[in-house]
Design a protein around this motif. Structure first.
Motif, PDB file in Angstrom:
ATOM      1  N   GLN A   1      19.742  11.593 161.208  1.00 17.66           N
ATOM      2  CA  GLN A   1      19.825  12.931 160.635  1.00 17.66           C
ATOM      3  C   GLN A   1      19.627  12.887 159.112  1.00 17.66           C
ATOM      4  N   PRO A   2      19.121  13.983 158.520  1.00 23.32           N
ATOM      5  CA  PRO A   2      18.924  14.005 157.068  1.00 23.32           C
ATOM      6  C   PRO A   2      20.248  14.184 156.327  1.00 23.32           C
ATOM      7  N   THR A   3      20.245  13.833 155.060  1.00 21.13           N
ATOM      8  CA  THR A   3      21.396  14.109 154.205  1.00 21.13           C
ATOM      9  C   THR A   3      21.600  15.623 154.119  1.00 21.13           C
ATOM     10  N   PRO A   4      22.836  16.116 154.222  1.00 17.74           N
ATOM     11  CA  PRO A   4      23.079  17.556 154.130  1.00 17.74           C
ATOM     12  C   PRO A   4      22.479  18.164 152.862  1.00 17.74           C
ATOM     13  N   GLN A   5      21.962  19.376 153.010  1.00 14.07           N
ATOM     14  CA  GLN A   5      21.199  19.990 151.932  1.00 14.07           C
ATOM     15  C   GLN A   5      22.012  20.219 150.665  1.00 14.07           C
ATOM     16  N   HIS A   6      23.307  20.517 150.779  1.00 16.70           N
ATOM     17  CA  HIS A   6      24.082  20.760 149.556  1.00 16.70           C
ATOM     18  C   HIS A   6      24.210  19.481 148.721  1.00 16.70           C
ATOM     19  N   ILE A   7      24.158  18.317 149.374  1.00 22.65           N
ATOM     20  CA  ILE A   7      24.205  17.049 148.641  1.00 22.65           C
ATOM     21  C   ILE A   7      22.846  16.777 147.999  1.00 22.65           C
ATOM     22  N   VAL A   8      21.786  17.065 148.717  1.00 17.02           N
ATOM     23  CA  VAL A   8      20.444  16.890 148.162  1.00 17.02           C
ATOM     24  C   VAL A   8      20.248  17.797 146.946  1.00 17.02           C
ATOM     25  N   ARG A   9      20.689  19.046 147.047  1.00 20.57           N
ATOM     26  CA  ARG A   9      20.553  19.972 145.912  1.00 20.57           C
ATOM     27  C   ARG A   9      21.350  19.488 144.713  1.00 20.57           C
ATOM     28  N   ALA A  10      22.528  18.916 144.961  1.00 20.84           N
ATOM     29  CA  ALA A  10      23.334  18.386 143.858  1.00 20.84           C
ATOM     30  C   ALA A  10      22.594  17.261 143.141  1.00 20.84           C
ATOM     31  N   LEU A  11      21.901  16.411 143.902  1.00 21.12           N
ATOM     32  CA  LEU A  11      21.111  15.342 143.292  1.00 21.12           C
ATOM     33  C   LEU A  11      19.956  15.926 142.480  1.00 21.12           C
ATOM     34  N   GLN A  12      19.267  16.889 143.046  1.00 19.71           N
ATOM     35  CA  GLN A  12      18.128  17.483 142.354  1.00 19.71           C
ATOM     36  C   GLN A  12      18.538  18.095 141.019  1.00 19.71           C
ATOM     37  N   GLN A  13      19.663  18.785 141.009  1.00 25.03           N
ATOM     38  CA  GLN A  13      20.129  19.399 139.769  1.00 25.03           C
ATOM     39  C   GLN A  13      20.595  18.343 138.768  1.00 25.03           C
ATOM     40  N   ALA A  14      21.320  17.349 139.258  1.00 24.91           N
ATOM     41  CA  ALA A  14      21.846  16.322 138.361  1.00 24.91           C
ATOM     42  C   ALA A  14      20.743  15.452 137.776  1.00 24.91           C
ATOM     43  N   ALA A  15      19.643  15.287 138.501  1.00 25.13           N
ATOM     44  CA  ALA A  15      18.552  14.432 138.019  1.00 25.13           C
ATOM     45  C   ALA A  15      17.940  14.955 136.733  1.00 25.13           C
ATOM     46  N   ALA A  16      18.118  16.249 136.443  1.00 25.53           N
ATOM     47  CA  ALA A  16      17.567  16.827 135.211  1.00 25.53           C
ATOM     48  C   ALA A  16      18.445  16.569 133.992  1.00 25.53           C
ATOM     49  N   ASN A  17      19.630  16.025 134.196  1.00 25.18           N
ATOM     50  CA  ASN A  17      20.557  15.774 133.086  1.00 25.18           C
ATOM     51  C   ASN A  17      20.100  14.553 132.293  1.00 25.18           C
TER      52      ASN A  17
ATOM     53  N   PHE B   1      22.203   5.067 139.544  1.00 34.74           N
ATOM     54  CA  PHE B   1      21.661   6.225 138.838  1.00 34.74           C
ATOM     55  C   PHE B   1      22.744   7.303 138.773  1.00 34.74           C
ATOM     56  N   GLY B   2      23.000   7.808 137.583  1.00 37.75           N
ATOM     57  CA  GLY B   2      24.099   8.750 137.381  1.00 37.75           C
ATOM     58  C   GLY B   2      24.004   9.988 138.244  1.00 37.75           C
ATOM     59  N   ALA B   3      22.788  10.472 138.504  1.00 42.36           N
ATOM     60  CA  ALA B   3      22.639  11.668 139.330  1.00 42.36           C
ATOM     61  C   ALA B   3      23.095  11.405 140.762  1.00 42.36           C
ATOM     62  N   ILE B   4      22.859  10.203 141.268  1.00 43.31           N
ATOM     63  CA  ILE B   4      23.347   9.849 142.598  1.00 43.31           C
ATOM     64  C   ILE B   4      24.873   9.809 142.594  1.00 43.31           C
ATOM     65  N   GLN B   5      25.451   9.305 141.520  1.00 44.78           N
ATOM     66  CA  GLN B   5      26.905   9.275 141.437  1.00 44.78           C
ATOM     67  C   GLN B   5      27.482  10.686 141.428  1.00 44.78           C
ATOM     68  N   GLU B   6      26.854  11.599 140.688  1.00 44.59           N
ATOM     69  CA  GLU B   6      27.357  12.975 140.650  1.00 44.59           C
ATOM     70  C   GLU B   6      27.239  13.641 142.015  1.00 44.59           C
ATOM     71  N   ALA B   7      26.097  13.471 142.675  1.00 45.59           N
ATOM     72  CA  ALA B   7      25.921  14.061 143.997  1.00 45.59           C
ATOM     73  C   ALA B   7      26.909  13.473 145.000  1.00 45.59           C
ATOM     74  N   SER B   8      27.192  12.196 144.879  1.00 42.71           N
ATOM     75  CA  SER B   8      28.147  11.546 145.781  1.00 42.71           C
ATOM     76  C   SER B   8      29.549  12.109 145.573  1.00 42.71           C
ATOM     77  N   ALA B   9      29.927  12.319 144.327  1.00 45.10           N
ATOM     78  CA  ALA B   9      31.242  12.898 144.049  1.00 45.10           C
ATOM     79  C   ALA B   9      31.353  14.289 144.649  1.00 45.10           C
ATOM     80  N   LYS B  10      30.293  15.081 144.542  1.00 46.64           N
ATOM     81  CA  LYS B  10      30.322  16.427 145.112  1.00 46.64           C
ATOM     82  C   LYS B  10      30.385  16.377 146.636  1.00 46.64           C
ATOM     83  N   ALA B  11      29.746  15.379 147.232  1.00 45.87           N
ATOM     84  CA  ALA B  11      29.845  15.223 148.683  1.00 45.87           C
ATOM     85  C   ALA B  11      31.283  14.933 149.103  1.00 45.87           C
ATOM     86  N   LEU B  12      31.947  14.050 148.380  1.00 44.32           N
ATOM     87  CA  LEU B  12      33.307  13.660 148.713  1.00 44.32           C
ATOM     88  C   LEU B  12      34.307  14.795 148.508  1.00 44.32           C
TER      89      LEU B  12
END
Length: 392
Positions: free
Chosen positions: A46-62, A276-287
């Motif tokens: 199954q794919p990663t849930p979309q809210h986690i993917v969106r969190a990565l996409q937004q954080a990657a711009a930081n 990568f910091g954006a992955i860390q931020e998205a992971s925190a939001k997932a948790l």
């Protein structure tokens, strides 16, 4: 002239990849044009849930995350995993001293032997068990003693059956519940016995909790760290891979004993510059975010488990349904080994399974199936096997 440089002794000690040959055989059947149902792998479908993917996409711009991350990871991710463990297991963790960020839990499992033991020291490993444990043991040049997992003992190690001389020399013990490959969970009293055994013999326990979120029949798998005294004698490895379908993101954690966490972070200071910091931020939001996606995933796997084992029982293939993980563990019919049964199913039913012998000698009379396709496909696989009349 091109020089062919020899590999180091450490690399030469690495075990051969048992499953590589099976992949070749599988691909050969596919190349013949057969519709092969592959239940032999352990990669979430199954794919990663979309809210986690969106969190990565937004954080990657930081722009902050475009620089090197802190060597030991961002505090906010360590705090998130501590909050997650308190919420899910009522376990208290100090984010600064009892949490290490890993490049997937496999990294921690491979490197912990090198962190704590010296060449020739003894490590205890479940048999059957996850084959990549052996990779870390080989790199650290450790002596491996197997702990047989048998159906008679609920696929739990029997510490009383291990020689005292082995327990006295062992310095490290690996456990894994929910278990790959046997798909059982461990009860509280087993973990309590584990702590007592480890304290008595001065053994550090490493609990691989990769499938911690995946328990069935309304039963939540226990964290080893819920056991009184567990943090005194061991650590738990947790991963985002199975809980949130984030296998490709490579995010894991080591949790527990402060001295082990220090050693892991020290070795990683020399190997890595964190995730990568954006992955860390998205992971925190997932948790920290809504957990509906996890509940839905567990329900999906339970539906698949029920479909597979109901079909298996209809053809006379009797095995206990999985208690956790996304695997099934089933005996081979009389007259077969796990390897010959693999060949029979591949060539005659065009179904791929994982031979139990690949997980250790105690698995030689079993096969592992991955519940990583939809119920209809799982049922079809069993019906193809049933058409061979091996369980009549």
């Amino acid at each position: 002239m091109v020089v062919d440089y020899p590999m180091s002794d450490a690399l030469k000690r690495l075990p051969k990849q048992f499953f590589a040959d099976l992949v070749v055989k599988t691909n050969a059947e596919i190349a013949k044009g057969y519709d092969v149902i592959n239940l032999g792998q352990g990669n979430p479908d199954q794919p990663t849930p979309q809210h986690i993917v969106r969190a990565l996409q937004q954080a990657a711009a930081n722009p902050l995350y475009h620089k090197y991350s802190p060597f030991r990871g961002y505090d906010f991710l360590k705090e998130a995993i501590a909050t997650f463990y308190k919420r899910e297991y009522d376990v208290d963790l100090d984010p600064k001293t009892e949490v290490a960020i890993l490049f997937g839990s496999k990294t921690g499992l491979v490197e912990v032997g090198e962190c704590l033991l010296n060449s020739g020291d003894t490590v205890l490993m479940p048999d059957p068990g996850y084959p990549d444990y052996l990779s870390g043991f080989a790199l650290a040049n450790l002596k491996v003693e197997k702990m047989p997992l048998t159906s008679e003992n609920g696929f739990l190690p029997d510490y009383d059956a291990l020689p005292e001389s082995v327990l006295d020399t062992a310095r490290l013990m690996f456990l894994n519940y929910p278990n790959n490959p046997t798909a059982v969970t461990a009860p509280a009293d087993f973990f309590e016995q584990t702590v007592r055994t480890a304290e008595k013999h001065n053994i550090c326990v490493v609990h691989d909790f990769a499938y911690g979120a995946l328990g069935f029949d309304g039963k939540k798998p226990r964290s080893f760290l819920q056991t009184p005294g567990a943090k005194d004698i061991g650590v738990e490895m947790y991963t985002m891979s199975k809980t949130y379908n984030m296998a490709g993101w490579r995010v894991g954690f080591a949790l527990g004993n402060k001295s082990v966490i220090r050693a892991i972070e020290l070795i990683q200071d020399h190997y890595y510059v964190s995730l990568f910091g954006a992955i860390q931020e998205a992971s925190a939001k997932a948790l920290l975010g809504p957990q509906d996606c996890v509940r839905d995933l567990v329900a999906r796997y339970e539906t698949r488990r029920n479909a597979f084992f109901n079909a298996a029982h209809r053809i006379g293939w009797n095995a206990a349904p999985s208690q956790g993980s996304f695997f099934g563990w089933l005996p081979v019919p009389e007259g077969f080994t796990s390897e010959t049964f693999f060949d029979e199913l591949l060539t005659k039913a065009h179904v791929v399974v994982a031979p139990g012998i690949g997980f250790g000698s105690s698995g030689g009379n079993y096969i592992r199936v991955g519940l990583l396709t939809e119920p209809e496909r799982l049922t079809e696989a069993v019906e193809r096997i049933g058409a061979l009349h091996l369980f009549d």
